[in-house]
Design an enzyme around this catalytic site. Structure first.
Site, PDB file in Angstrom:
ATOM      1  N   TYR A  29      67.590  -1.943  21.060  1.00 10.54           N
ATOM      2  CA  TYR A  29      68.012  -2.375  22.389  1.00 10.54           C
ATOM      3  C   TYR A  29      68.100  -3.890  22.504  1.00 10.54           C
ATOM      4  O   TYR A  29      68.859  -4.409  23.312  1.00 10.54           O
ATOM      5  CB  TYR A  29      67.021  -1.865  23.451  1.00 10.54           C
ATOM      6  CG  TYR A  29      67.263  -0.456  23.890  1.00 10.54           C
ATOM      7  CD1 TYR A  29      67.152   0.602  22.996  1.00 10.54           C
ATOM      8  CD2 TYR A  29      67.599  -0.178  25.204  1.00 10.54           C
ATOM      9  CE1 TYR A  29      67.369   1.899  23.413  1.00 10.54           C
ATOM     10  CE2 TYR A  29      67.811   1.123  25.628  1.00 10.54           C
ATOM     11  CZ  TYR A  29      67.689   2.155  24.730  1.00 10.54           C
ATOM     12  OH  TYR A  29      67.905   3.437  25.152  1.00 10.54           O
TER      13      TYR A  29
ATOM     14  N   LYS B 212      61.183   7.233  11.409  1.00 11.43           N
ATOM     15  CA  LYS B 212      62.153   7.722  10.408  1.00 11.43           C
ATOM     16  C   LYS B 212      61.838   6.992   9.109  1.00 11.43           C
ATOM     17  O   LYS B 212      62.672   6.278   8.543  1.00 11.43           O
ATOM     18  CB  LYS B 212      63.584   7.457  10.922  1.00 11.43           C
ATOM     19  CG  LYS B 212      64.690   8.083  10.101  1.00 11.43           C
ATOM     20  CD  LYS B 212      64.777   9.585  10.218  1.00 11.43           C
ATOM     21  CE  LYS B 212      65.811  10.158   9.262  1.00 11.43           C
ATOM     22  NZ  LYS B 212      65.774  11.633   9.177  1.00 11.43           N
TER      23      LYS B 212
ATOM     24  N   ASP C 149      63.592  13.511  13.544  1.00 13.04           N
ATOM     25  CA  ASP C 149      64.433  14.721  13.609  1.00 13.04           C
ATOM     26  C   ASP C 149      63.551  15.965  13.717  1.00 13.04           C
ATOM     27  O   ASP C 149      63.838  16.889  14.490  1.00 13.04           O
ATOM     28  CB  ASP C 149      65.404  14.800  12.422  1.00 13.04           C
ATOM     29  CG  ASP C 149      64.763  14.505  11.070  1.00 13.04           C
ATOM     30  OD1 ASP C 149      63.580  14.107  11.033  1.00 13.04           O
ATOM     31  OD2 ASP C 149      65.447  14.678  10.044  1.00 13.04           O
TER      32      ASP C 149
ATOM     33  N   ASP D  70      63.737   6.875  23.880  1.00 15.85           N
ATOM     34  CA  ASP D  70      64.768   7.138  24.891  1.00 15.85           C
ATOM     35  C   ASP D  70      65.272   8.576  24.734  1.00 15.85           C
ATOM     36  O   ASP D  70      65.349   9.336  25.697  1.00 15.85           O
ATOM     37  CB  ASP D  70      65.931   6.147  24.706  1.00 15.85           C
ATOM     38  CG  ASP D  70      67.050   6.408  25.688  1.00 15.85           C
ATOM     39  OD1 ASP D  70      66.753   6.618  26.879  1.00 15.85           O
ATOM     40  OD2 ASP D  70      68.224   6.418  25.268  1.00 15.85           O
TER      41      ASP D  70
ATOM     42  N   ASP E 275      64.141  12.231  27.105  1.00 11.15           N
ATOM     43  CA  ASP E 275      65.075  13.098  27.834  1.00 11.15           C
ATOM     44  C   ASP E 275      64.892  14.552  27.404  1.00 11.15           C
ATOM     45  O   ASP E 275      64.917  15.469  28.231  1.00 11.15           O
ATOM     46  CB  ASP E 275      66.536  12.687  27.561  1.00 11.15           C
ATOM     47  CG  ASP E 275      67.077  11.775  28.657  1.00 11.15           C
ATOM     48  OD1 ASP E 275      66.268  11.060  29.283  1.00 11.15           O
ATOM     49  OD2 ASP E 275      68.308  11.768  28.889  1.00 11.15           O
TER      50      ASP E 275
HETATM   51  C1  IPM Z   1      66.108   5.133  30.280  1.00 15.98           C
HETATM   52  C2  IPM Z   1      67.575   4.900  30.411  1.00 15.98           C
HETATM   53  C3  IPM Z   1      67.883   3.477  30.003  1.00 15.98           C
HETATM   54  C4  IPM Z   1      67.430   3.317  28.560  1.00 15.98           C
HETATM   55  C5  IPM Z   1      69.353   3.065  30.178  1.00 15.98           C
HETATM   56  C6  IPM Z   1      69.799   3.266  31.607  1.00 15.98           C
HETATM   57  C7  IPM Z   1      69.619   1.672  29.708  1.00 15.98           C
HETATM   58  O1  IPM Z   1      68.275   5.828  29.642  1.00 15.98           O
HETATM   59  O2  IPM Z   1      65.339   4.430  30.978  1.00 15.98           O
HETATM   60  O3  IPM Z   1      65.713   5.995  29.499  1.00 15.98           O
HETATM   61  O4  IPM Z   1      68.172   3.680  27.645  1.00 15.98           O
HETATM   62  O5  IPM Z   1      66.331   2.821  28.352  1.00 15.98           O
HETATM   63 MG    MG Z   2      67.073   7.309  28.748  1.00 18.56          MG
END
Ligand code: IPM
Ligand code: MG
Length: 360
Positions: free
Chosen positions: A146, A195, A227, A251, A255
């Site tokens: 990032y 990884k 993975d 990240d 999710d």
């Molecule tokens: C998160 C989001 C952010 C990230 C984006 C919006 C830049 O996906 O907070 O997980 O990737 O960190």
């Molecule tokens: Mg995210």
């Protein structure tokens, strides 16, 4: 006590959910004799519309002078919103990355819990979900891909894009310490995800995490390739306590972990620096498709406010009051649309906020 809080309502459903979180915080203030002082700043699309940039220096200064930051969500529809026609450094997400960096918020805590009342929404087979799960993803937030150098160049008429993944040992050590510290307060297990079969940054990660682990003899450490971790999260999520990982892996895995709970609208998060200061936000996004319709679920933001009271202000009783209000409202069968199931009463965003505030 006086709590000096910077609020970032943001975009999409952000303003609606932050308003409900404030409602609940005000109820806490009244009951426990505190004073909440809120100062709003703009970030993301809202700031682009007002100032042409996703985050101003003044907004950063305001956030820095607060005790903590409570955020809704930022960003819009990436295919239709004009914000995404701007150069990358002027888009909404750049504001979020900038505030993380400016406030040195290197530790991102993302709990993923299967709520008993919402077990029906879990997309996993019952034989897997029956074991329940309660994990915390400790994601490094200010390094890695990032924030590495990036550029797009043209070589001999061919476009080439470069992103760099860099970590130094100090960046790894400080997030590992946070991961082990929190594991000591939980079930004392750390799964470090990397990884290391391919990446140098992961091999350094593993080495430093092992060094840190020596200071925590009570904590069990295991290493897992990313993975495999993605697979294990759907196969046997109960095995995880603290997942410790770098920015990009965190990240993606966070999710996935939130999805398997079946209730992303319920998940809070905290981004912390080395002091008590933190930025608290729901794990979900700005959901522009349902913005302004009073149907968003404010619970993740309300629970983020609870994390804020706990981590930045050491107000455990007050935080418990919020967590219990959430449990009680769910137990009584109130649901927003995203977590609705048969036999429950569907309520809107504002009504959910009212119900929660009443139960403080
Ligand atoms: C998160 C989001 C952010 C990230 C984006 C919006 C830049 O996906 O907070 O997980 O990737 O960190
Ligand atoms: Mg995210």
């Amino acid at each position: 006590m006086e709590l000096n809080i910077t609020c970032i309502p943001g975009d999409g459903i952000g303003p609606e959910i932050v308003a409900e979180a404030k409602k609940v915080l005000d109820a806490v203030a009244k009951k426990f004799g505190h004073t909440m002082k809120y100062t709003d700043i703009l970030m993301g699309g809202a700031s682009i519309d007002a100032y042409g940039v996703p985050l101003t220096d003044e907004a950063i200064e305001t956030a820095k002078s607060a005790d903590a930051v409570l955020m809704g969500s930022i960003g819009g529809d990436t295919t239709t919103s004009p914000w995404y026609k701007l150069p990358p450094e002027l888009r909404p997400e750049a504001g979020l990355l900038a505030i993380r960096k400016a406030l040195n918020l290197f530790a991102n805590l993302r709990p993923a819990v299967l709520y008993e009342e919402l077990a029906g929404a879990c997309p996993l087979k019952e034989e897997i979900s029956a074991a329940g799960f309660d994990m915390l993803i400790m994601r490094e937030l200010t390094g890695g891909l990032y924030f590495g150098e990036r550029k797009t160049v043209e070589e001999n008429g061919v476009l080439k894009a470069i992103d760099t993944l860099t970590y130094n040992e100090n960046e790894i050590r400080r997030i590992a310490v946070k991961g082990f510290d929190i594991a000591m307060k939980r079930r004392k297990k750390v799964t470090s995800v990397d990884k290391a079969n391919v990446l140098d940054s992961s091999r350094l990660w593993r080495k430093v995490v092992e060094e840190v682990a020596k200071d925590y003899p009570e904590v069990t450490l295991e290493h897992m390739l990313v993975d495999n971790c993605a697979m294990q999260l759907v196969k046997d999520p109960a095995q995880f306590d603290v997942i410790l990982t770098e920015n990009m892996f965190g990240d993606i895995l966070s999710d996935e972990a939130s999805m398997v709970t079946g209730s992303i609208g319920m998940l809070a998060s905290a981004s912390l620096n080395d002091t008590k200061f933190g930025l608290y936000e729901p794990s979900h996004g700005s959901a522009p498709d349902i913005a302004g319709k009073d149907i968003a679920n404010p619970i993740a933001t309300v629970l983020s406010a609870s994390m804020m009271l706990r981590y930045s202000f050491d107000l455990d009783k007050e935080a418990d009051a919020i967590d219990n209000a959430v449990k009680s409202v769910l137990k009584d069968g109130y649901r927003t649309g995203d977590i609705m199931s048969r036999g429950c009463a569907q309520v809107g965003c504002r009504q959910m906020g009212d119900l929660l505030a009443q139960r403080i």
